[in-house]
Structure formats: structure tokens, C-alpha cells
Motif scaffolding. Structure first.
Motif, mmCIF file in Angstrom:
data_model
loop_
_atom_site.group_PDB
_atom_site.id
_atom_site.type_symbol
_atom_site.label_atom_id
_atom_site.label_comp_id
_atom_site.label_asym_id
_atom_site.label_seq_id
_atom_site.Cartn_x
_atom_site.Cartn_y
_atom_site.Cartn_z
ATOM 1 N N ARG A 131 0.824 -1.212 0.000
ATOM 2 C CA ARG A 131 0.000 0.000 0.000
ATOM 3 C C ARG A 131 0.859 1.264 0.000
ATOM 4 O O ARG A 131 0.618 2.190 -0.770
ATOM 5 N N GLU A 132 1.862 1.319 0.869
ATOM 6 C CA GLU A 132 2.751 2.479 0.885
ATOM 7 C C GLU A 132 3.563 2.555 -0.401
ATOM 8 O O GLU A 132 3.829 3.629 -0.930
ATOM 9 N N GLY A 133 3.937 1.371 -0.914
ATOM 10 C CA GLY A 133 4.691 1.337 -2.160
ATOM 11 C C GLY A 133 3.929 1.956 -3.305
ATOM 12 O O GLY A 133 4.484 2.711 -4.113
ATOM 13 N N LEU A 134 2.631 1.671 -3.389
ATOM 14 C CA LEU A 134 1.812 2.237 -4.461
ATOM 15 C C LEU A 134 1.733 3.754 -4.327
ATOM 16 O O LEU A 134 1.844 4.479 -5.322
ATOM 17 N N VAL A 135 1.553 4.231 -3.111
ATOM 18 C CA VAL A 135 1.481 5.679 -2.885
ATOM 19 C C VAL A 135 2.767 6.353 -3.357
ATOM 20 O O VAL A 135 2.733 7.390 -4.026
ATOM 21 N N ARG A 136 3.913 5.773 -3.005
ATOM 22 C CA ARG A 136 5.203 6.345 -3.423
ATOM 23 C C ARG A 136 5.339 6.292 -4.956
ATOM 24 O O ARG A 136 5.804 7.247 -5.588
ATOM 25 N N ALA A 137 4.956 5.158 -5.538
ATOM 26 C CA ALA A 137 5.135 4.967 -6.978
ATOM 27 C C ALA A 137 4.274 5.917 -7.798
ATOM 28 O O ALA A 137 4.691 6.410 -8.851
ATOM 29 N N VAL A 138 3.067 6.192 -7.311
ATOM 30 C CA VAL A 138 2.151 7.082 -8.035
ATOM 31 C C VAL A 138 2.708 8.495 -8.128
ATOM 32 O O VAL A 138 2.394 9.235 -9.065
ATOM 33 N N SER A 139 3.574 8.875 -7.204
ATOM 34 C CA SER A 139 4.135 10.225 -7.208
ATOM 35 C C SER A 139 4.924 10.529 -8.465
ATOM 36 O O SER A 139 5.070 11.684 -8.853
ATOM 37 N N GLY A 140 5.446 9.488 -9.123
ATOM 38 C CA GLY A 140 6.233 9.696 -10.332
ATOM 39 C C GLY A 140 7.609 10.263 -10.090
ATOM 40 O O GLY A 140 8.280 10.725 -11.017
ATOM 41 N N ASP A 141 8.072 10.227 -8.821
ATOM 42 C CA ASP A 141 9.360 10.816 -8.463
ATOM 43 C C ASP A 141 10.537 9.880 -8.711
ATOM 44 O O ASP A 141 11.686 10.244 -8.441
ATOM 45 N N TYR A 142 10.260 8.676 -9.200
ATOM 46 C CA TYR A 142 11.318 7.679 -9.340
ATOM 47 C C TYR A 142 11.592 7.356 -10.806
ATOM 48 O O TYR A 142 10.712 7.431 -11.659
ATOM 49 N N ASP A 143 12.853 6.981 -11.066
ATOM 50 C CA ASP A 143 13.264 6.623 -12.422
ATOM 51 C C ASP A 143 13.040 5.154 -12.707
ATOM 52 O O ASP A 143 12.986 4.748 -13.874
ATOM 53 N N LEU A 144 12.910 4.341 -11.646
ATOM 54 C CA LEU A 144 12.685 2.904 -11.808
ATOM 55 C C LEU A 144 12.165 2.337 -10.492
ATOM 56 O O LEU A 144 12.465 2.865 -9.413
ATOM 57 N N ILE A 145 11.394 1.256 -10.590
ATOM 58 C CA ILE A 145 10.847 0.585 -9.410
ATOM 59 C C ILE A 145 11.234 -0.885 -9.449
ATOM 60 O O ILE A 145 11.069 -1.541 -10.484
ATOM 61 N N THR A 146 11.777 -1.410 -8.338
ATOM 62 C CA THR A 146 11.905 -2.859 -8.200
ATOM 63 C C THR A 146 10.739 -3.293 -7.317
ATOM 64 O O THR A 146 10.521 -2.733 -6.244
ATOM 65 N N LEU A 147 10.008 -4.282 -7.775
ATOM 66 C CA LEU A 147 8.719 -4.606 -7.161
ATOM 67 C C LEU A 147 8.611 -6.095 -6.858
ATOM 68 O O LEU A 147 8.629 -6.928 -7.767
ATOM 69 N N ASP A 148 8.483 -6.413 -5.577
ATOM 70 C CA ASP A 148 8.269 -7.797 -5.165
ATOM 71 C C ASP A 148 6.856 -8.225 -5.568
ATOM 72 O O ASP A 148 5.913 -7.441 -5.491
ATOM 73 N N ARG A 149 6.719 -9.466 -6.000
ATOM 74 C CA ARG A 149 5.402 -9.960 -6.432
ATOM 75 C C ARG A 149 4.466 -10.202 -5.247
ATOM 76 O O ARG A 149 3.288 -9.880 -5.299
ATOM 77 N N MET A 150 4.992 -10.786 -4.173
ATOM 78 C CA MET A 150 4.179 -11.128 -3.005
ATOM 79 C C MET A 150 4.440 -10.118 -1.897
ATOM 80 O O MET A 150 5.537 -10.089 -1.322
ATOM 81 N N LEU A 151 3.440 -9.293 -1.600
ATOM 82 C CA LEU A 151 3.595 -8.222 -0.613
ATOM 83 C C LEU A 151 2.401 -8.179 0.339
ATOM 84 O O LEU A 151 1.284 -8.542 -0.048
ATOM 85 N N PRO A 152 2.612 -7.712 1.565
ATOM 86 C CA PRO A 152 1.481 -7.510 2.467
ATOM 87 C C PRO A 152 0.668 -6.282 2.054
ATOM 88 O O PRO A 152 1.196 -5.356 1.450
ATOM 89 N N GLU A 153 -0.621 -6.320 2.348
ATOM 90 C CA GLU A 153 -1.571 -5.227 2.125
ATOM 91 C C GLU A 153 -1.994 -5.080 0.657
ATOM 92 O O GLU A 153 -3.163 -4.880 0.357
ATOM 93 N N LEU A 154 -1.056 -5.145 -0.270
ATOM 94 C CA LEU A 154 -1.382 -5.023 -1.695
ATOM 95 C C LEU A 154 -0.289 -5.734 -2.481
ATOM 96 O O LEU A 154 0.879 -5.391 -2.353
ATOM 97 N N ASP A 155 -0.665 -6.738 -3.293
ATOM 98 C CA ASP A 155 0.385 -7.509 -3.963
ATOM 99 C C ASP A 155 0.945 -6.780 -5.183
ATOM 100 O O ASP A 155 0.349 -5.838 -5.699
ATOM 101 N N GLY A 156 2.109 -7.261 -5.627
ATOM 102 C CA GLY A 156 2.827 -6.595 -6.700
ATOM 103 C C GLY A 156 2.075 -6.516 -8.003
ATOM 104 O O GLY A 156 2.158 -5.526 -8.741
ATOM 105 N N LEU A 157 1.315 -7.571 -8.333
ATOM 106 C CA LEU A 157 0.566 -7.572 -9.583
ATOM 107 C C LEU A 157 -0.498 -6.476 -9.573
ATOM 108 O O LEU A 157 -0.701 -5.789 -10.579
ATOM 109 N N ALA A 158 -1.139 -6.291 -8.428
ATOM 110 C CA ALA A 158 -2.142 -5.229 -8.316
ATOM 111 C C ALA A 158 -1.495 -3.854 -8.438
ATOM 112 O O ALA A 158 -2.071 -2.935 -9.034
ATOM 113 N N ILE A 159 -0.289 -3.725 -7.899
ATOM 114 C CA ILE A 159 0.415 -2.439 -7.968
ATOM 115 C C ILE A 159 0.760 -2.077 -9.401
ATOM 116 O O ILE A 159 0.480 -0.967 -9.868
ATOM 117 N N VAL A 160 1.370 -3.017 -10.128
ATOM 118 C CA VAL A 160 1.782 -2.700 -11.495
ATOM 119 C C VAL A 160 0.570 -2.457 -12.384
ATOM 120 O O VAL A 160 0.576 -1.555 -13.239
#
Length: 227
Positions: free
Chosen positions: A35-64
Motif C-alpha cells: 500500500r505504501e509502495g503504491l502511494v510512493r510509486a504514483v508520485s512519479g518521483d522515481y526513475d525505476l521501481i523494483t517490485l516484489d510480487r508477493m507483498l502484504p496489504e497489496l500484492d505486486g501484480l495489483a500495484i503494477v
């Protein structure tokens, strides 16, 4: 400095990623839940994201999937303990740019990150025009044409069309459009967006040509190749 967002709930793996990428001169931020990862990623402040597939609160597939749906195009390296081919295909189809299976060698991970960063930099550097079907937007001359016929666009219409075309096939909400084109928060009481979309449609989709701009009821607008 190039900024990387690492979304990984396993502390050992996360420290390994941060240490390796930091040694290559990259600035790495780490969050340990989806969940926090998605919030950070949506900001667009990053040049690249490394994303684990299995995560608590919101999984990686849902994030991407969410990021690509709302038009965030930041390169994503998906990292997962799930190694079967179907899982890899699922991740890439959702919008991931590369897929790395755990356990992995740190230098291989860093090499893949460098490739994605270089690829993204090259695309940005040489992108001079946007195209959807027979609609073209020249980013150098700031001129538009449809079916090889020039279009006369006002500055706001040009900015609106550019935002739509940079996110071809993506449904853009009124809030996203308002904040990108006008630069401030969306006022649900205004019909400003609808008015400008209507004017743009008259120029982009005149009678006799297949419409490219579509309204998605309850969601927003999308520009895409004809169905």
C-alpha cells in the motif's frame, strides 16, 4: 541523481538490493508493504521501481496493474519467488518491464536495472512525435495532423491532446487530466474538461473519420486505436 524505489517486504532481500544499487551510485528508497509502495510509486518521483510480487496489504501484480491503468510509465523490474512461466507472463502482461526470479545474483539484478534505465532514457531522448492511428503530434514543432491534414490547436488543446496521446489506451480520469493540463486540483463542480474535450473532438474526430477519443462512463476519457 537517479532515484530507485524498492518495494520489498523481506528485509534481507531489500538490504541486498539497496546495497547493490547504492554501490552503482543510485539513490534507493525502500518500503516494505504494497500500500505504501503504491502511494510512493504514483508520485512519479522515481526513475525505476523494483517490485516484489508477493507483498502484504497489496500484492505486486495489483500495484503494477494500477500504475499502468492510471498512466504511470516508470520502468518496473518485478522480483518474485514464483518462477513458473505463466507467472512471468502474467507479470509482464500487467505492465512489468522485466521479471527476475528469487534467489538472484546481485550483479544480475543491477545489470537489469541499468538496462531498463538506459532503455527508458533512450526512448525519452529520441521521442519526437506521438502517433495514434493516422493522428500525429510533432513534439518539436508542436503541430498536429490527422489523415495528413493539419489541425489548428489552441495551447490548452495541444497540452490536453499530448497528455492523452502519451497515455494511449489508458483511461484518464477527470482529476488526472485537470491536474496535468491545468496544474491544480480538480473541482468536481466544473465542466471545463468536458468543454475542452468536446472542442478537441471536433478537430480530431470530424465527420467521416473513425473517432479516436472515447468517453468511458464514470471513469474518464481515453484515446486509442480504432476498435
Amino acid at each position: 541523481m537517479t532515484r530507485i524505489l524498492t518495494i520489498e517486504d523481506d528485509a534481507v532481500t531489500a538490504r541486498e538490493i539497496v546495497a547493490e544499487l547504492s554501490s552503482h551510485g543510485l539513490d534507493v528508497d525502500w518500503v516494505d508493504n504494497g500500500r505504501e509502495g503504491l502511494v510512493r510509486a504514483v508520485s512519479g518521483d522515481y526513475d525505476l521501481i523494483t517490485l516484489d510480487r508477493m507483498l502484504p496489504e497489496l500484492d505486486g501484480l495489483a500495484i503494477v496493474t494500477t500504475l499502468r491503468t492510471i498512466g504511470v510509465s516508470t520502468p518496473i523490474l518485478m522480483i518474485s519467488a514464483l518462477s513458473d512461466v505463466d507467472e512471468r507472463v502474467r507479470g509482464l502482461r500487467a505492465g512489468g518491464d522485466d521479471y527476475l526470479t528469487k534467489p538472484f545474483a546481485s550483479d544480475e539484478m543491477a545489470a537489469r536495472v541499468e538496462v531498463l534505465l538506459r532503455r527508458n532514457s533512450t526512448v525519452k531522448e529520441f521521442e519526437t512525435a506521438l502517433r495514434v492511428a493516422d493522428l500525429e503530434l510533432n513534439l518539436i514543432s508542436r503541430e498536429a495532423s490527422r489523415a495528413e491534414q493539419p489541425l489548428s490547436l489552441l495551447p490548452t488543446e495541444y497540452k490536453l491532446l499530448e497528455f492523452l496521446m502519451r497515455n494511449t489506451g489508458q483511461i484518464l480520469s477527470r482529476m488526472m487530466i485537470f491536474e496535468e493540463v491545468w496544474g491544480y486540483h480538480f473541482d468536481p463542480g466544473t465542466n471545463l474538461i468536458d468543454v475542452h474535450i468536446g472542442r478537441l473532438r471536433k478537430k480530431i474526430d470530424p465527420p467521416g473519420l473513425t473517432p479516436l477519443i472515447r468517453t468511458v462512463r464514470g471513469s474518464g476519457y481515453v484515446i486509442a486505436e480504432p476498435l
